[in-house]
Design an enzyme around this catalytic site. Structure first.
Site, PDB file in Angstrom:
ATOM      1  N   ASP A   1       0.857  -1.174   0.000  1.00 24.75           N
ATOM      2  CA  ASP A   1       0.000   0.000   0.000  1.00 24.75           C
ATOM      3  C   ASP A   1       0.907   1.242   0.000  1.00 24.75           C
ATOM      4  O   ASP A   1       2.098   1.153   0.309  1.00 24.75           O
ATOM      5  CB  ASP A   1      -0.875  -0.045   1.254  1.00 24.75           C
ATOM      6  CG  ASP A   1      -1.707   1.196   1.432  1.00 24.75           C
ATOM      7  OD1 ASP A   1      -2.425   1.572   0.490  1.00 24.75           O
ATOM      8  OD2 ASP A   1      -1.636   1.796   2.525  1.00 24.75           O
TER       9      ASP A   1
ATOM     10  N   ASP B   1      -2.342  -0.774   5.726  1.00 23.19           N
ATOM     11  CA  ASP B   1      -2.792  -0.080   6.941  1.00 23.19           C
ATOM     12  C   ASP B   1      -4.295   0.098   7.068  1.00 23.19           C
ATOM     13  O   ASP B   1      -4.747   0.631   8.080  1.00 23.19           O
ATOM     14  CB  ASP B   1      -2.144   1.317   7.000  1.00 23.19           C
ATOM     15  CG  ASP B   1      -2.814   2.301   6.047  1.00 23.19           C
ATOM     16  OD1 ASP B   1      -3.014   1.949   4.865  1.00 23.19           O
ATOM     17  OD2 ASP B   1      -3.154   3.408   6.487  1.00 23.19           O
TER      18      ASP B   1
END
Length: 229
Positions: free
Chosen positions: A8, A175
């Site tokens: 990410d 996250d």
């Protein structure tokens, strides 16, 4: 040997004040395995980052709506339905929340992103009225109105197959809830310490540190052949 990575960007390769951490440019250019950048951002952003890293353009954008394997681009999702939700939201007093900035959605092809400061209750209420063909995902940085069958994890399966790898060969770091599907497909997954509850609950391990501090520690450990936790 180091494993392939699916990473990410926001909250994972960045600092708490949303800047790309310079350690990205120290750790990733020489990573001796494929590196996939998987983000909720529109397609140009991860492509640009891959370019500046000197990496092959292996990209998952728009939460899986856009996939690029370095040769072919795959588009998935129902942007017309997503925009219909947003237009109904605007008609009922909502706002995209970006002020005069039109770059957030300018190049977006499969979904619509709204500021995290908009009226979430109203947005979800309007989306629910459109039935199961649309969903709202909170990435911690924006609300994404997207097709529910589109995900980073499904995109990883497609991209991995196109480059001759199994999704299970990848290590994932992320996250937020849009990383859960990636964690479910990757062979090993790490949530940084700032991760939301969904990501923390789905990851194999939660790192001691947040943002790029956590990601850098994990990558350094993987590079050195030791467990990050």
């Amino acid at each position: 040997m180091v494993p392939p990575l699916v990473l990410d960007i926001d909250g994972t390769l960045t600092t708490p004040d949303h800047r790309v951490d310079p350690r990205v440019f120290e750790l990733l250019p020489g990573w001796d395995a494929p590196v996939v950048l998987a983000t909720g951002k529109a397609f140009p952003y991860p492509v640009a980052l891959a370019e500046f890293l000197g990496r092959d353009h292996l990209v998952i954008a728009e939460n899986g709506g856009v996939i690029y394997d370095g040769v072919e681009t795959t588009i998935d999702g129902d942007p017309d339905r997503c925009w219909a939700v947003v237009e109904a939201f605007l008609e009922r007093g909502g706002d995209l929340g970006w002020g005069g900035d039109d770059t957030v959605n300018r190049w977006r092809e499969t979904e619509v992103a709204l500021s995290i400061d908009v009226d979430e209750r109203l947005l979800r209420e309007v989306a629910a009225e459109f039935g199961p063909g649309v969903e709202v995902v909170d990435t911690g940085y924006a609300y994404h109105v997207k097709s529910p069958d589109v995900s980073k994890g499904a995109a990883l399966e497609t991209l991995a197959d196109s480059i001759g790898l199994s999704p299970a060969s990848f290590v994932a770091v992320g996250d937020s809830e849009n990383d859960v599907s990636t964690f479910e497909r990757a062979g090993k997954s790490y949530a940084v310490a700032n991760a939301d509850d969904a990501a923390s609950g789905a990851a194999d391990h939660v790192l001691d540190r947040g943002y790029m501090d956590g990601t850098a520690a994990a990558l350094e450990a993987l590079r050195d052949g030791v467990s990050p936790v």
